[in-house]
Design a protein around this motif. Structure first.
Motif, PDB file in Angstrom:
ATOM      1  N   ASP A   5      30.904 -36.665  84.848  1.00 44.27           N
ATOM      2  CA  ASP A   5      30.803 -38.091  84.591  1.00 44.27           C
ATOM      3  C   ASP A   5      30.384 -38.810  85.872  1.00 44.27           C
ATOM      4  O   ASP A   5      30.912 -38.564  86.948  1.00 44.27           O
ATOM      5  N   LYS A   6      29.417 -39.712  85.771  1.00 45.58           N
ATOM      6  CA  LYS A   6      28.953 -40.440  86.951  1.00 45.58           C
ATOM      7  C   LYS A   6      29.959 -41.495  87.397  1.00 45.58           C
ATOM      8  O   LYS A   6      29.957 -41.914  88.551  1.00 45.58           O
ATOM      9  N   LYS A   7      30.794 -41.911  86.479  1.00 41.34           N
ATOM     10  CA  LYS A   7      31.763 -42.943  86.818  1.00 41.34           C
ATOM     11  C   LYS A   7      33.058 -42.333  87.355  1.00 41.34           C
ATOM     12  O   LYS A   7      33.371 -41.174  87.123  1.00 41.34           O
ATOM     13  N   PHE A   8      33.797 -43.158  88.071  1.00 42.88           N
ATOM     14  CA  PHE A   8      35.117 -42.796  88.570  1.00 42.88           C
ATOM     15  C   PHE A   8      36.021 -42.561  87.361  1.00 42.88           C
ATOM     16  O   PHE A   8      36.143 -43.420  86.491  1.00 42.88           O
ATOM     17  N   THR A   9      36.656 -41.394  87.284  1.00 42.86           N
ATOM     18  CA  THR A   9      37.419 -41.019  86.099  1.00 42.86           C
ATOM     19  C   THR A   9      38.900 -41.322  86.277  1.00 42.86           C
ATOM     20  O   THR A   9      39.555 -40.759  87.153  1.00 42.86           O
ATOM     21  N   HIS A  10      39.415 -42.218  85.432  1.00 43.65           N
ATOM     22  CA  HIS A  10      40.830 -42.572  85.455  1.00 43.65           C
ATOM     23  C   HIS A  10      41.588 -41.673  84.486  1.00 43.65           C
ATOM     24  O   HIS A  10      41.236 -41.581  83.300  1.00 43.65           O
ATOM     25  N   CYS A  11      42.633 -41.002  84.977  1.00 40.65           N
ATOM     26  CA  CYS A  11      43.406 -40.044  84.181  1.00 40.65           C
ATOM     27  C   CYS A  11      44.868 -40.471  84.164  1.00 40.65           C
ATOM     28  O   CYS A  11      45.517 -40.495  85.224  1.00 40.65           O
ATOM     29  N   SER A 322      41.764 -47.313  98.950  1.00 41.34           N
ATOM     30  CA  SER A 322      41.841 -46.741 100.300  1.00 41.34           C
ATOM     31  C   SER A 322      41.798 -45.214 100.272  1.00 41.34           C
ATOM     32  O   SER A 322      41.612 -44.581 101.319  1.00 41.34           O
ATOM     33  N   ALA A 323      41.936 -44.615  99.088  1.00 39.42           N
ATOM     34  CA  ALA A 323      41.826 -43.155  98.958  1.00 39.42           C
ATOM     35  C   ALA A 323      40.379 -42.695  98.864  1.00 39.42           C
ATOM     36  O   ALA A 323      40.105 -41.492  98.890  1.00 39.42           O
ATOM     37  N   LEU A 324      39.432 -43.617  98.766  1.00 39.71           N
ATOM     38  CA  LEU A 324      38.027 -43.252  98.577  1.00 39.71           C
ATOM     39  C   LEU A 324      37.452 -42.358  99.677  1.00 39.71           C
ATOM     40  O   LEU A 324      36.575 -41.531  99.390  1.00 39.71           O
ATOM     41  N   PRO A 325      37.901 -42.449 100.942  1.00 43.51           N
ATOM     42  CA  PRO A 325      37.367 -41.516 101.948  1.00 43.51           C
ATOM     43  C   PRO A 325      37.649 -40.049 101.654  1.00 43.51           C
ATOM     44  O   PRO A 325      37.051 -39.171 102.286  1.00 43.51           O
ATOM     45  N   LEU A 326      38.529 -39.768 100.703  1.00 44.60           N
ATOM     46  CA  LEU A 326      38.757 -38.380 100.301  1.00 44.60           C
ATOM     47  C   LEU A 326      37.571 -37.807  99.534  1.00 44.60           C
ATOM     48  O   LEU A 326      37.511 -36.601  99.302  1.00 44.60           O
ATOM     49  N   GLY A 327      36.630 -38.663  99.134  1.00 39.25           N
ATOM     50  CA  GLY A 327      35.496 -38.197  98.336  1.00 39.25           C
ATOM     51  C   GLY A 327      35.936 -37.893  96.916  1.00 39.25           C
ATOM     52  O   GLY A 327      35.879 -36.760  96.450  1.00 39.25           O
ATOM     53  N   LEU A 328      36.367 -38.913  96.208  1.00 38.08           N
ATOM     54  CA  LEU A 328      37.036 -38.749  94.913  1.00 38.08           C
ATOM     55  C   LEU A 328      36.067 -38.612  93.751  1.00 38.08           C
ATOM     56  O   LEU A 328      34.986 -39.192  93.745  1.00 38.08           O
ATOM     57  N   LYS A 329      36.510 -37.871  92.742  1.00 31.11           N
ATOM     58  CA  LYS A 329      35.882 -37.888  91.421  1.00 31.11           C
ATOM     59  C   LYS A 329      36.648 -38.832  90.499  1.00 31.11           C
ATOM     60  O   LYS A 329      36.098 -39.319  89.519  1.00 31.11           O
ATOM     61  N   VAL A 363      31.133 -46.632  94.989  1.00 32.22           N
ATOM     62  CA  VAL A 363      31.423 -45.801  96.164  1.00 32.22           C
ATOM     63  C   VAL A 363      31.379 -44.322  95.791  1.00 32.22           C
ATOM     64  O   VAL A 363      30.929 -43.484  96.578  1.00 32.22           O
ATOM     65  N   LYS A 364      31.806 -43.995  94.585  1.00 29.06           N
ATOM     66  CA  LYS A 364      31.746 -42.600  94.143  1.00 29.06           C
ATOM     67  C   LYS A 364      30.308 -42.078  94.183  1.00 29.06           C
ATOM     68  O   LYS A 364      30.072 -40.908  94.512  1.00 29.06           O
ATOM     69  N   GLU A 365      29.345 -42.927  93.853  1.00 25.92           N
ATOM     70  CA  GLU A 365      27.936 -42.512  93.852  1.00 25.92           C
ATOM     71  C   GLU A 365      27.459 -42.074  95.237  1.00 25.92           C
ATOM     72  O   GLU A 365      26.481 -41.335  95.359  1.00 25.92           O
ATOM     73  N   LEU A 366      28.154 -42.496  96.295  1.00 26.93           N
ATOM     74  CA  LEU A 366      27.773 -42.111  97.656  1.00 26.93           C
ATOM     75  C   LEU A 366      28.094 -40.651  97.952  1.00 26.93           C
ATOM     76  O   LEU A 366      27.589 -40.076  98.915  1.00 26.93           O
ATOM     77  N   LYS A 621      19.954 -52.306 109.838  1.00 30.28           N
ATOM     78  CA  LYS A 621      20.244 -52.995 108.581  1.00 30.28           C
ATOM     79  C   LYS A 621      21.633 -52.570 108.105  1.00 30.28           C
ATOM     80  O   LYS A 621      22.008 -51.400 108.210  1.00 30.28           O
ATOM     81  N   ILE A 622      22.399 -53.524 107.587  1.00 23.54           N
ATOM     82  CA  ILE A 622      23.716 -53.223 107.027  1.00 23.54           C
ATOM     83  C   ILE A 622      23.800 -53.803 105.619  1.00 23.54           C
ATOM     84  O   ILE A 622      23.518 -54.981 105.396  1.00 23.54           O
ATOM     85  N   THR A 623      24.186 -52.950 104.676  1.00 24.56           N
ATOM     86  CA  THR A 623      24.314 -53.356 103.276  1.00 24.56           C
ATOM     87  C   THR A 623      25.749 -53.170 102.821  1.00 24.56           C
ATOM     88  O   THR A 623      26.364 -52.117 103.059  1.00 24.56           O
ATOM     89  N   LEU A 624      26.299 -54.184 102.192  1.00 29.02           N
ATOM     90  CA  LEU A 624      27.669 -54.148 101.682  1.00 29.02           C
ATOM     91  C   LEU A 624      27.678 -53.748 100.213  1.00 29.02           C
ATOM     92  O   LEU A 624      26.875 -54.249  99.419  1.00 29.02           O
ATOM     93  N   ILE A 625      28.585 -52.832  99.842  1.00 23.30           N
ATOM     94  CA  ILE A 625      28.847 -52.586  98.423  1.00 23.30           C
ATOM     95  C   ILE A 625      29.888 -53.604  97.978  1.00 23.30           C
ATOM     96  O   ILE A 625      31.035 -53.580  98.435  1.00 23.30           O
ATOM     97  N   GLN A 626      29.499 -54.507  97.108  1.00 22.66           N
ATOM     98  CA  GLN A 626      30.370 -55.601  96.694  1.00 22.66           C
ATOM     99  C   GLN A 626      31.395 -55.127  95.662  1.00 22.66           C
ATOM    100  O   GLN A 626      31.312 -54.024  95.122  1.00 22.66           O
TER     101      GLN A 626
END
Length: 660
Positions: A5-11, A322-329, A363-366, A621-626
Motif C-alpha cells: 500500500d502506498k499510504k501509511f497503514t493504520h493497524c 516523531s516516529a517517522l525517522p524509523l522509515g515506517l510503513k 513522508v512515507k513516500e520519501l 532550495k528548501i521545500t516543506l512537506i505541509q
C-alpha cells in the motif's frame, strides 16, 4: 496489513472477548476503523486480564470462532485481519500456573528461582504443544499477519531476576558447548568473568530463540502460505543480552520473505517530550539500525493505562509523527483497553490520527532508511555483551547507547554503523564502546577520523595501553557527589563574563581525572566546593575531544549551557552535519543522493522560524512537506554555517524539509 500500500497503514490492535457481547465489540471496532481509515485489525487473544496460561486447542476455539466471524465482517469493508496471540512461552506469572496435564520445563533465573507458568523455549514438550496450537489458529483464521508477541525473549519474566534463562535445558546446552559439567553458579560467575563461558551462554540464548523462529516460520508456511510472520521487539540492550542477530532472526521467522518488526516506542504513558525522544533515539532508532533497510516497520503505539490522563490525543499524534525517522510503513495502535471495550471514542484518538494522516502519507513516500542517516557516527555492535568488562551481572548490559540519546538531545544529527573501519568521520565512543574494537581497529580509528570520547571510553583506552592516542598517561576515577568536584570553569571569557561555570554537583556522572601530556589543550577545568582546581575537564587534541564523565543515566548536568557550547564549538566534521541551536529540537538528516531530507521533531517550544547550524551541505532550495501532504518551497538564509528557515514549527510537531 497491506505491504504494498502506498499510504501509511493504520493497524488497530485490540481484543474481543468471546462472550455473548462479542458482536457489540466487532461493530464498535468496525465503525472506528471505517471512520478513521484503519485498514488492518490486529486481534489479540488470551491477553493480559483474560490470560489463563497455556491454552490448548479446545480452550482456543471460542477465541478463534470470534476472530473468524470478525474477519468476515471486516473483509466486507476491505479491512484485513491479523492475529496477535499475547502469549508464546509466556510474559509473566501474575499468579497463573501450569495446568495439570502440562509438563513443561519452566524458566529459571541465575539464582535458581523458577516461574510457575512461563515455559523455557528450549523445552521439547512445550514446543510440540505450542506449534500444535499455532497450527490450529493460523490454519483456521489464515490471517494476513501472525504477530509474535514480545514475550519472545529471555529477559523480563517476572518474578525472575532480569537476565535470561538458566533452567536445566540451558545449563545442559551451555555445558555441551563447553564440553564441561559446570553448575549454574559456576556458569553465572563465568559469564561475568567473560571468555568462553560468556560466549557459550550467548550462543545458547541465541539458539533457543532462533531455532524456535525457524519452526514457527516452517509451520506457518505449511498451514497458511499467504500469512506473514512478524515480531515485536523490546529495547536493544535487552536483546543484546540474548545474543540476538536482528536481521537473521527476522529472516528466519519470516514465512514469505517480508521481514517485519513492531518496534517498541519507549513510552506507555505521557512523559516529558524531551525525555521521550531521548529514549526513542537510544532504543527505537538503534533497533531500526540493527534490523537494516529491508525490514517493514510498524511500531507499537500503546497507551497502557488507557485514559486521557495518561496520554492526550496531542501527545499520541506527536509520538506518531516523531516516529517517522524509523522509515515506517505504518503503525500498530494498542490504544483501547485490553479488557475489550471496543473503540473508546471519548479519547478523541481517532481524530488526532486522521488529522495527521496526509502528512504521514507524504513522508512515507520519501522511503527513509536507516543507512541514509547523516551526522555524528555511532558505532553499534550486536555482540557488545561479549566484549564488555564486568564485575557484576548488571555491568554486562550495554550502555554505549547513552551517547546516542545525549548528543541527539543536544541537537546533533546522527547515524549508526556496524562497521569497524571508518574514514573522515566524526566518531562518538561512549561507555564501553571501545571494547567492541580490537587494538588495531582503535589505532586505525584515530588515523583519519575525529573522535569524541567520554570518561569511560578514555579510561578503557588507558587500561588497554592505548592512552597515548589521547595523550593520556594515567587516570583516577572519582564518584559523583563524593565532594571531590563540584563545578566546571571555562578557560576563556564567554557571554561577557570571565570564568563561566557549569555545575558538576549532582547529575554529572563519575569524573575520570586524567593525567595528560603537557601539550593537551584544556578548555575547562573541574573545581571543588572550596574553589580549588581539581584537574582538567573538557580537553581537545588534534583529532579528538574528551568530556571526562561517565554517563550512567539521564545526566542533567551534562546538558548545561557550558557543555553545549564546548561540544558545539569543538566538534569537527568533514561529512554533512546539522545541529539545532535549541536542546530538545531533534534533528534527523537523510541522504537521498542529490537531495537531503531534514526531519525535525520539536519537543521544546514554538518557533516562528527555525535556526540550525549546518556543515558540509550545499543548499540551493528548501521545500516543506505541509500538513496536508502538499509541498511548498520556503525561504531561507544560509551563511557562515548558520541556516535560518522561514517556516513555523509548533511545540509537539515535526517538520520535514527536502533540501536541494
Amino acid at each position: 496489513m497491506v505491504f504494498d500500500d502506498k499510504k501509511f497503514t493504520h493497524c488497530l490492535r485490540t481484543q474481543i472477548y468471546p462472550d455473548k457481547y462479542a458482536d457489540e465489540r466487532i461493530k464498535s471496532i468496525l465503525k472506528f476503523a471505517l471512520k478513521y481509515d484503519f485498514k488492518n485489525i490486529i486481534l489479540m487473544f488470551n491477553g493480559e486480564e483474560f490470560n489463563s496460561g497455556h491454552l490448548d486447542v479446545d480452550e482456543l476455539k471460542p477465541w478463534v470462532e470470534v476472530i473468524k466471524k470478525a474477519k468476515l465482517i471486516f473483509a466486507e469493508h476491505n479491512i484485513s485481519t491479523s492475529i496477535n496471540p499475547w502469549f508464546e512461552f509466556g510474559q509473566l506469572d501474575r499468579g497463573r500456573t501450569l495446568k495439570e496435564n502440562q509438563r513443561f520445563t519452566l524458566m529459571v533465573d541465575k539464582n535458581g528461582k523458577s516461574t510457575k507458568m512461563v515455559a523455557c523455549p528450549l523445552d521439547k514438550n512445550w514446543r510440540e504443544f505450542y506449534l500444535n496450537t499455532l497450527s490450529y489458529y493460523v490454519s483456521e483464521v489464515k490471517p494476513e499477519v501472525l504477530w509474535i508477541e514480545d514475550d519472545f525473549r529471555l529477559h523480563n519474566h517476572d518474578p525472575l531476576e532480569w537476565g535470561g534463562c538458566f533452567c536445566e535445558n540451558h545449563i545442559a546446552l551451555i555445558n555441551q558447548k563447553l564440553n564441561k559439567n559446570l553448575t549454574r553458579e559456576e556458569i553465572v560467575n563465568g559469564i561475568i568473568s567473560g571468555g568462553e563461558v560468556r560466549k557459550a551462554w550467548l550462543e545458547s540464548s541465541w539458539y533457543a530463540l532462533d531455532s524456535l523462529a525457524k519452526l514457527i516460520s516452517s509451520k506457518v508456511k505449511e498451514v497458511s502460505p499467504s500469512t506473514s510472520v512478524a515480531l515485536m521487539s523490546s529495547r536493544p540492550e535487552a536483546h543484546q543480552m540474548e545474543g540476538r542477530h536482528w536481521k537473521q532472526l527476522l529472516t528466519d521467522l519470516s514465512s514469505n520473505g517480508y521481514l517485519t518488526d513492531r518496534i517498541h516506542l519507549p513510552c506507555y504513558n505521557e512523559i516529558s517530550p524531551k525525555q521521550y525522544l531521548y529514549f526513542f533515539n537510544e532504543n527505537s532508532m538503534i533497533v531500526r539500525a540493527f534490523i537494516g533497510d529491508e525490514a517493514y516497520i510498524y511500531p507499537e503505539m500503546e497507551n497502557s493505562s488507557f485514559s486521557l490522563f495518561s496520554k492526550s490525543p496531542k501527545f499520541l499524534s506527536f509520538q506518531l509523527e516523531s516516529a517517522l525517522p524509523l522509515g515506517l510503513k505504518g503503525m500498530t495502535y494498542d490504544i483501547f483497553e485490553f479488557v475489550g471495550n471496543g473503540a473508546q471514542n471519548e479519547f478523541k484518538y481517532g481524530e488526532a490520527i486522521k488529522k495527521v494522516s496526509p502528512y504521514l502519507d507524504a513522508v512515507k513516500e520519501l522511503n527513509l532508511k536507516p543507512s541514509e542517516l547523516l551526522g555524528l557516527t555511532f558505532p553499534i555492535d550486536e555482540m557488545s555483551v561479549l566484549h564488555r568488562k564486568a564485575k557484576t551481572w548488571y555491568e554486562l548490559i550495554p550502555d554505549e547507547q547513552k551517547g546516542v540519546s545525549y548528543f541527539s538531545s543536544l541537537g546533533f544529527s546522527f547515524r549508526f554503523s556496524t562497521s569497524k573501519e571508518f574514514h573522515n568521520e566524526s566518531i562518538v565512543l561512549t561507555g564501553q564502546n571501545v571494547n567492541n574494537f580490537s587494538n588495531d581497529e582503535i589505532i586505525s580509528l584515530f588515523k583519519d577520523n575525529f573522535i569524541i570520547l567520554d570518561g569511560e571510553s578514555a579510561k578503557y583506552l588507558i587500561d588497554r595501553g592505548l592512552g597515548y592516542l589521547i595523550k593520556a598517561k594515567s587516570y583516577v576515577e572519582h564518584i559523583c557527589n563524593d565532594g571531590t568536584y563540584s563545578f566546571e570553569v571555562l578557560n576563556k571569557p564567554y557571554k561577557g563574563m570571565h570564568q563561566y561555570r557549569g555545575s558538576l554537583e549532582k547529575y554529572a556522572g563519575n569524573y575520570v581525572l586524567i593525567d595528560y601530556e603537557k601539550d593537551i589543550n584544556v578548555l575547562s577545568n573541574a573545581y571543588n566546593y572550596s574553589h580549588e582546581k581539581v584537574g582538567p575537564s573538557f580537553v581537545k587534541g588534534s583529532n579528538f575531544i574528551i568530556n571526562p564523565y561517565i554517563f550512567t543515566s539521564f545526566n542533567y548536568e551534562q546538558f548545561g549551557v557550558l557543555k553545549d557550547y564546548l561540544f558545539t564549538t569543538s566538534i569537527e566534521s568533514k561529512e554533512p552535519l546539522v545541529k539545532s541551536i535549541y536542546q530538545g529540537l531533534y534533528v534527523y538528516l537523510f541522504n537521498k543522493g542529490n537531495q537531503k531530507v531534514l526531519f525535525l521533531s520539536n519537543a521544546c517550544g514554538d518557533f516562528s522560524s527555525i535556526d540550525l547550524l549546518v556543515y558540509n551541505l550545499n543548499i540551493n532550495k528548501i521545500t516543506l512537506i505541509q500538513r496536508n501532504g502538499e509541498r511548498k518551497e520556503v525561504k531561507f538564509r544560509y551563511r557562515n554555517n548558520r541556516l535560518k528557515i522561514n517556516s513555523r514549527l509548533s511545540y509537539l510537531n515535526t517538520s520535514t524539509f527536502i533540501i536541494e
